[in-house]
Design an enzyme around this catalytic site. Structure first.
Site, short mmCIF file in Angstrom:
data_model
loop_
_atom_site.label_atom_id
_atom_site.label_comp_id
_atom_site.label_asym_id
_atom_site.label_seq_id
_atom_site.Cartn_x
_atom_site.Cartn_y
_atom_site.Cartn_z
N LYS A 229 0.82 -1.21 0.00
CA LYS A 229 0.00 0.00 0.00
C LYS A 229 0.86 1.26 0.00
O LYS A 229 0.65 2.18 -0.78
CB LYS A 229 -0.93 0.02 1.22
CG LYS A 229 -1.94 -1.08 1.25
CD LYS A 229 -2.87 -0.96 2.45
CE LYS A 229 -2.16 -1.11 3.79
NZ LYS A 229 -1.50 -2.41 3.98
N ARG B 125 4.87 -7.32 11.05
CA ARG B 125 6.07 -6.50 10.85
C ARG B 125 7.26 -7.36 10.42
O ARG B 125 8.28 -6.84 9.98
CB ARG B 125 6.48 -5.74 12.13
CG ARG B 125 5.49 -4.74 12.71
CD ARG B 125 4.99 -3.77 11.71
NE ARG B 125 3.73 -4.21 11.14
CZ ARG B 125 3.24 -3.76 9.99
NH1 ARG B 125 3.91 -2.88 9.28
NH2 ARG B 125 2.09 -4.21 9.51
P1 ATP Z 1 1.60 -2.06 6.01
O1 ATP Z 1 0.16 -2.43 5.98
O2 ATP Z 1 2.35 -2.83 7.01
O3 ATP Z 1 1.80 -0.58 6.07
P2 ATP Z 1 2.03 -1.92 3.18
O4 ATP Z 1 0.82 -2.51 2.54
O5 ATP Z 1 2.11 -0.46 3.22
O6 ATP Z 1 2.21 -2.56 4.60
P3 ATP Z 1 4.61 -1.79 1.96
O7 ATP Z 1 5.35 -1.36 3.15
O8 ATP Z 1 4.33 -0.81 0.91
O9 ATP Z 1 3.26 -2.53 2.42
O10 ATP Z 1 5.33 -3.02 1.30
C1 ATP Z 1 5.76 -4.12 2.06
C2 ATP Z 1 7.08 -4.62 1.51
O11 ATP Z 1 6.85 -5.25 0.25
C3 ATP Z 1 8.08 -3.52 1.25
O12 ATP Z 1 9.35 -4.01 1.55
C4 ATP Z 1 7.91 -3.25 -0.21
O13 ATP Z 1 9.07 -2.71 -0.78
C5 ATP Z 1 7.64 -4.65 -0.75
N1 ATP Z 1 6.85 -4.62 -2.00
C6 ATP Z 1 5.67 -4.05 -2.20
N2 ATP Z 1 5.25 -4.25 -3.46
C7 ATP Z 1 6.19 -4.98 -4.08
C8 ATP Z 1 6.36 -5.51 -5.41
N3 ATP Z 1 5.45 -5.33 -6.35
N4 ATP Z 1 7.47 -6.20 -5.65
C9 ATP Z 1 8.41 -6.41 -4.69
N5 ATP Z 1 8.32 -5.93 -3.45
C10 ATP Z 1 7.22 -5.22 -3.13
MG MG Z 2 2.27 0.88 4.81
#
Ligand code: ATP
Ligand code: MG
Length: 763
Positions: free
Chosen positions: A57, A621
């Site tokens: 996200k 996490r």
């Molecule tokens: P949270 O709900 O914990 O805030 P989030 O949904 O915001 O999580 P991110 O922090 O954006 O998730 O991404 C989680 C991890 O996955 C990060 O290390 C990010 O770089 C990696 N990531 C996200 N999308 C991809 C992708 N398409 N390919 C490879 N890695 C990805």
């Molecule tokens: Mg996030």
């Protein structure tokens, strides 16, 4: 169309920058999956990305920001990006800037508060402030509220300032200015008195040209309502609005966003209902559900692929959260492999929990695991203490995020200051710190008098206090309070010989009014501070006596300055939102601690579900390794209590967890200390800290000497009966009698008083 590089950056047209642009044109989309990419490219119209932890996200939000700039849809000054912490804001800025290889000057990326403050400064006059208004901290706020409580003739014991401030803040979280609080609700809060105080408080803030944190949003809401032309300007400016951690916005924040997004309607919010953990601060998950209603035609994107965690971790977290009823529900998958199972570790007590955690950290570190990639996530702030001490012993660098280290916390420093004055009456810094904490009417004026005499007579503040106690230099109330405090210290000091130092600590906390002060305090952080104080009593048990403990504290404080960059992170689960680490330690999974009893008592099922979301945030996490632990016994306030493993542990599915810990861990769990990585360990430290009996005796002798020196006759000039003198406060007079440095003087205007010789001049 505006120039996307209007604020800063390379001059358009330069060949090199065109190449850079071509490369940047796709860089931000690389690696995104189809759904993520669709969410990035759906720039027009409202979008809600509703997806689980680690699905990207935040990454979508950052890519979208870059996409908007690269495509020239808006300039950097026309995108508003709201994140949860300043740290997250900085990261977003850095990531977009890195993608685009340019500076971020003037960007609207920050927390709600920071962005609110920026808007407010530009239009301060419109809400009755000037642009240089002050932002009040909590102490200032409290002081103001107290003044009004007094002015209204309200008994502060019945309606403590912090309670009032808490209610006011909740109203502000909901966007309610005093005139918007409903009659019924106003009447409910202290029979209408809180609302009256709120009104006065707001007026007063305006008079002194100040705003509190809540006002930063509240005033901008008022500004938008009352000045449509100002609002229209911002609505035009912010072509795109991006919001991270949307599930934790409160009503005021929600209204603020709705105002700003109304014109272009290009609002993209990302969030996860399963990670809503701030309802106690007024956050409303309902904002997510309301989104589609407020922005009809909104596109809702769901991301299901988790890129963060291996499948055992994800499986455990998903099964746990499935126990919540009030949720939208989702499926997540990962192809990062099964990885390690979540380890569930039972230990004997908190000390052992800290020890095995410390060992595991050392073992991983020795294998090349960066300390930066490990975090210990606790439910309650007091829990960091045991880990901090262990890490210090092991010389493993650590940082505490989101709050001070244990011994730096205000309530702990205060309590330690009491101990210091007991151990060493000449400790002026400590004395000064607590002379009026809790408040006992010994304010600035008293302290100035004490300092003046201490300087004049070359004695400590305690010494000066003793000398002043029998005189008229202080007002009767202050004199009485000071005499009371001195008597207390005298008694406590005497008890040192007959009472265990841990017991004494408890007694001092109670008798000094410290316990009551925090217990009566209705601020959300007050119960946590009480817990910290209880933990302090537990900490004292590790030392033979007070001196040993105080030496330990000063050593711990010295250790602060470790400059290493690679550090283990200690923080609360609340603070860990949005972050990720390779290895996560989740200690203290015991009923009452986690789920926290207070959440259950105050909020019932809702409280339990929020605790479970918090557990889910904790597990998610972890990238590679999650270690949950629980202790069978906890020392609480000097007493042992047996603990029951958290119900959340039962909710972890057997397939994904491993209850048999790594060999090294259980080896030490047997309590024989054989697995201790270094010889000596605590036993050695204890001997070191407590020192020899002789050293303690010397210290006592010095102490007694010091006390008698301080109470003995002063070194000031001698005065004779009949001598005419001048006193700063009482004016001219004649000495009637002299008793050492204490003089009885018949003042011409003020009558007969006892004063200090140091404070009068012969004339
Ligand atoms: P949270 O709900 O914990 O805030 P989030 O949904 O915001 O999580 P991110 O922090 O954006 O998730 O991404 C989680 C991890 O996955 C990060 O290390 C990010 O770089 C990696 N990531 C996200 N999308 C991809 C992708 N398409 N390919 C490879 N890695 C990805
Ligand atoms: Mg996030």
């Amino acid at each position: 169309m505006s120039d996307p590089f209007e604020l800063t950056g390379p001059a358009p047209g330069a060949a090199a920058s065109q190449d850079a642009r071509a490369a940047a044109d796709v860089a931000h989309l690389e690696g995104l999956n189809d759904t993520q990419r669709a969410a990035v490219e759906a720039t027009e119209g409202p979008v809600l990305v509703l997806a689980g932890a680690g699905t990207g996200k935040t990454r979508v939000l950052v890519s979208r920001f870059a996409h908007i700039l690269v495509r020239g849809l808006a300039g950097p000054g026309e995108v508003l990006a709201v994140t949860f912490t300043n740290r997250a804001a900085r990261e977003m800025r850095d990531r977009v800037a890195a993608l685009l290889a340019r500076s971020v000057e003037g960007w609207w990326v920050g927390t709600f508060h920071a962005l609110g403050a920026r808007i407010l400064r530009a239009h301060a006059e419109a809400v009755g402030l000037t642009p240089n208004f002050t932002i009040l901290d909590e102490d200032d706020q409290l002081r103001l509220v107290k003044q009004f409580i007094e002015a209204h003739g309200i008994d502060e014991k019945r309606l403590p300032a912090r309670a009032v401030l808490g209610i006011i803040q909740r109203w502000k979280d909901r966007g309610l200015t005093p005139d918007r609080v409903s009659d019924a609700e106003g009447a409910d809060a202290g029979g209408g008195r809180v609302l009256a105080l709120y009104s006065d408080y707001q007026d007063r803030l305006k008079t002194v040209n100040a705003a509190d944190f809540g006002d930063l949003l509240l005033h901008t809401l008022t500004l938008f309502q009352d000045h449509p032309e100002v609002l229209a300007g911002y609505q035009r400016r912010f072509r795109y609005i991006l919001v991270d951690e949307y599930q934790d916005t409160n009503v005021a924040q929600y209204l603020w966003l709705r105002f700003l997004a109304q014109a272009h309607r290009n609002l993209c919010c990302v969030g996860d209902d399963d990670q809503s953990i701030y309802s106690w601060r007024g956050a409303e998950v309902g904002n997510i559900l309301r989104f589609e209603g407020d922005f009809p035609g909104a596109r809702v994107v769901r991301l299901e692929r988790n890129y963060r965690s291996t499948s055992h971790i994800l499986g455990a977290a998903s099964a746990l959260i499935a126990n919540n009823e009030g949720r939208l529900g989702k499926t997540l998958w990962t192809d990062l492999g099964t990885g390690e199972k979540v380890r569930v570790l039972g230990v004997w007590d908190g000390e052992e929990e800290a020890r095995v955690t410390g060992e595991e950290i050392e073992t991983l570190h020795a294998k090349g695991h960066a300390l930066n990639e490990m975090a210990v996530l606790v439910r309650a702030g007091f829990q960091t203490r045991e880990f901090e001490e262990r890490l210090i012993t092991l010389a493993v660098p650590y940082r505490v995020i989101g709050g001070p280290r244990f011994y730096e916390r205000q309530e702990i420093r205060d309590a330690v200051a009491y101990l210091r004055v007991i151990a060493q009456p000449g400790d002026d810094l400590a004395f000064e710190r607590i002379v009026n904490v809790p408040k006992r009417g010994l304010g600035q004026a008293t302290l100035q008098t004490l300092h003046r005499l201490a300087r004049a007579d070359g004695v400590s503040l305690t010494g000066a206090a003793r000398r002043l106690a029998g005189t008229d230099e202080l007002r009767p109330r202050a004199r009485k309070a000071l005499a009371g405090l001195l008597a207390d210290f005298e008694r406590w000091r005497g008890l040192l010989d007959v009472m265990a130092h841990t017991e004494l600590m408890g007694l001092v906390l109670d008798e000094s009014g410290t316990t009551a002060m925090w217990r009566d305090n209705k601020a959300p952080d007050a119960p946590g501070r009480l817990e910290n104080l209880r933990e302090l009593v537990v900490a004292l048990e590790d030392f033979e006596d007070l001196t040993g403990f105080l030496e330990h504290v000063s050593l711990v404080m010295e250790n602060e300055a470790s400059a290493a960059d690679d550090k283990v992170t200690l923080m609360t689960l609340h603070g860990a939102k949005g972050l990720e680490f390779d290895t996560i330690f989740l200690p203290g999974w015991e009923e009452g601690l986690f789920p926290h009893q207070r959440a259950l008592d105050d909020q019932g099922v809702h409280g339990l579900e929020e605790e479970r979301r918090l557990a889910h945030v904790g597990l998610t996490r972890a990238r590679k390794r999650a270690i949950v632990s629980f202790a069978a016994n906890r020392r609480v306030y000097g007493r042992w209590q047996s603990a029951i493993p958290s119900r959340f542990i039962d909710e972890l599915p057997a397939d994904h967890i491993d209850r048999t810990a790594a060999p090294g861990l259980y080896g030490s769990a047997a309590g024989d200390g054989s697995a201790a990585p270094r010889a000596g360990g605590f036993a050695e430290d204890r001997a070191f800290f407590t020192g020899t009996r002789r050293r303690r005796q010397r210290r006592r002798a010095r102490l007694i000497e010091d006390v008698s020196r301080q109470t003995g006759p002063g070194a000031g000039p001698a005065f004779e009966p009949g001598q005419r003198v001048f006193h700063q406060k009482f004016g001219y007079g004649k000495v009637v009698a002299a008793d050492g440095n204490k003089l009885e003087i018949a003042f011409e205007k003020a009558g007969t008083k006892m004063v200090m010789g140091s404070f009068v001049e012969a004339v």
